[in-house]
Motif scaffolding. Structure first.
Motif, PDB file in Angstrom:
ATOM      1  N   UNK A 190       6.272   2.994   0.249  1.00  0.00           N
ATOM      2  CA  UNK A 190       5.458   4.194   0.123  1.00  0.00           C
ATOM      3  C   UNK A 190       5.253   4.834   1.502  1.00  0.00           C
ATOM      4  N   UNK A 191       5.121   6.136   1.528  1.00  0.00           N
ATOM      5  CA  UNK A 191       4.684   6.840   2.731  1.00  0.00           C
ATOM      6  C   UNK A 191       3.216   7.191   2.536  1.00  0.00           C
ATOM      7  N   UNK A 192       2.354   6.510   3.281  1.00  0.00           N
ATOM      8  CA  UNK A 192       0.913   6.689   3.085  1.00  0.00           C
ATOM      9  C   UNK A 192       0.451   8.024   3.630  1.00  0.00           C
ATOM     10  N   UNK A 193      -0.422   8.674   2.888  1.00  0.00           N
ATOM     11  CA  UNK A 193      -1.002   9.916   3.405  1.00  0.00           C
ATOM     12  C   UNK A 193      -2.523   9.850   3.443  1.00  0.00           C
ATOM     13  N   UNK A 194      -3.090   8.866   2.818  1.00  0.00           N
ATOM     14  CA  UNK A 194      -4.549   8.762   2.835  1.00  0.00           C
ATOM     15  C   UNK A 194      -4.986   7.417   2.296  1.00  0.00           C
ATOM     16  N   UNK A 247      -3.424   0.491   6.266  1.00  0.00           N
ATOM     17  CA  UNK A 247      -2.974   1.168   5.044  1.00  0.00           C
ATOM     18  C   UNK A 247      -1.521   1.622   5.183  1.00  0.00           C
ATOM     19  N   UNK A 254      -4.706   3.126  -1.508  1.00  0.00           N
ATOM     20  CA  UNK A 254      -3.857   3.804  -0.540  1.00  0.00           C
ATOM     21  C   UNK A 254      -3.055   4.859  -1.273  1.00  0.00           C
ATOM     22  N   UNK A 255      -3.204   6.098  -0.825  1.00  0.00           N
ATOM     23  CA  UNK A 255      -2.501   7.195  -1.469  1.00  0.00           C
ATOM     24  C   UNK A 255      -1.276   7.591  -0.649  1.00  0.00           C
ATOM     25  N   UNK A 256      -0.237   7.988  -1.329  1.00  0.00           N
ATOM     26  CA  UNK A 256       0.955   8.423  -0.627  1.00  0.00           C
ATOM     27  C   UNK A 256       2.044   8.766  -1.615  1.00  0.00           C
ATOM     28  N   UNK A 257       3.283   8.705  -1.156  1.00  0.00           N
ATOM     29  CA  UNK A 257       4.405   8.989  -2.031  1.00  0.00           C
ATOM     30  C   UNK A 257       5.249   7.736  -2.169  1.00  0.00           C
ATOM     31  N   UNK A 258       5.602   7.409  -3.383  1.00  0.00           N
ATOM     32  CA  UNK A 258       6.401   6.211  -3.612  1.00  0.00           C
ATOM     33  C   UNK A 258       7.859   6.488  -3.236  1.00  0.00           C
ATOM     34  N   UNK A 259       8.672   5.440  -3.246  1.00  0.00           N
ATOM     35  CA  UNK A 259      10.070   5.579  -2.862  1.00  0.00           C
ATOM     36  C   UNK A 259      10.785   6.683  -3.626  1.00  0.00           C
ATOM     37  N   UNK A 296      -1.810   0.898  -4.653  1.00  0.00           N
ATOM     38  CA  UNK A 296      -1.037   1.991  -4.090  1.00  0.00           C
ATOM     39  C   UNK A 296      -0.963   3.080  -5.145  1.00  0.00           C
ATOM     40  N   UNK A 327       1.537   0.202   2.820  1.00  0.00           N
ATOM     41  CA  UNK A 327       2.281   1.176   2.029  1.00  0.00           C
ATOM     42  C   UNK A 327       3.775   1.082   2.345  1.00  0.00           C
TER      43      UNK A 327
END
Lengths: 145, 145
Positions: free
Chosen positions: B128-132, B119, A137-142, A94, B123
């Motif tokens: 996490x909020x996955x964006x890709x 994914x 998996x790309x995204x924003x962490x908590x 992640x 996430x």
DNA sequence: TTCCTTGCAAACGATTTGCATTGGA
DNA sequence: TCCAATGCAAATCGTTTGCAAGGAA
């Protein structure tokens, strides 16, 4: 570092006449604790700089050649190291686009089977024989969300 | 390079007062032809060394900042560049462990939906909020198998 | 004329290596 | 005793930057 990991690493090194020295043990321990891939500089900081950078790089190189560690580059200019899969277990990553943090994640068995099957089919479609796969998996962490 | 890509790149650059110069056009064309991510040195060779490396790096930097290119590191020490997804389309990579070749692959819609859903769930399970997502499939290509 | 772009050379950061020394089995 | 491991300094590699010249709008 868990004793079984230490024993496995030691044995693996001895197989080619190499030793699990205190310095190398600390490097492996740092990565065992880490929960994700780490750069040489991060490991160096974690070890409180008690090892010269050149020695740390040499340890990382030896451990990678022996199959104890695996390395790859992320988005930055520095290589990141982690325990090899036979020690750490199969997993994915992640990546937080906010703070750059990278964390290991494991898929449940069903998801892993799905992914494995999908990778095999896609590879075959291009004439490849798949032997592994890696999912980021790309995204924003908590904290950054 | 396809004319529509050229036009889109040109317009994107003009938006910030930059120009699509012959040098930059050749860089984009090289990556359009490539079929996978390429290092600066590979692009340089492809262009028959007619551009100094420093200028090539500058073109790559400008194009990446403008969102025309994306870069990431693979297993080697060099950064690899490819067209951004809005130009190239969403895709994944096949990595040959034999010859190091990296090739783009696209998943069919169903597989892509499956992967996307998987994914997102993984996430979410870690906050996490996955964006890709990015999938790398390792194996042996037709020539190396 | 203004500001983007290029080329050259020098600088930079991450990583590697040469060499002499230390130390384990 | 022999060879692996270490520390330091210097070298290397990929990439970036300062600066002056060239070129488009």
């Amino acid at each position: 570092m868990q004793p079984q990991i230490e024993a496995e690493v030691s044995e693996r090194l001895r197989g080619t006449g190499l030793r699990l020295t205190p310095g190398r043990r600390r490097v492996v321990a740092a990565l065992t604790d880490a929960g994700g891939p780490r750069t040489a500089a991060e490991i160096h900081a974690h070890l409180r700089r008690r090892i010269p950078l050149s020695s740390l790089y040499r340890s990382l190189a030896v451990l990678e050649e022996s199959g104890v560690l695996a390395s790859h580059h992320g988005s930055g200019p520095q290589r990141k190291y982690e325990l090899a899969e036979w020690l750490r277990g199969h997993h994915h990553h992640l990546v937080c686009l906010g703070c750059g943090r990278i964390e290991d994640v494991e898929l449940d068995d069903q998801a892993e089977r799905t992914l494995h099957g999908l990778a095999g089919e896609v590879a075959a479609g291009s004439g490849y024989a798949a032997s592994g796969h890696r999912l980021e998996i790309e995204g924003l962490c908590g904290g950054c969300g």
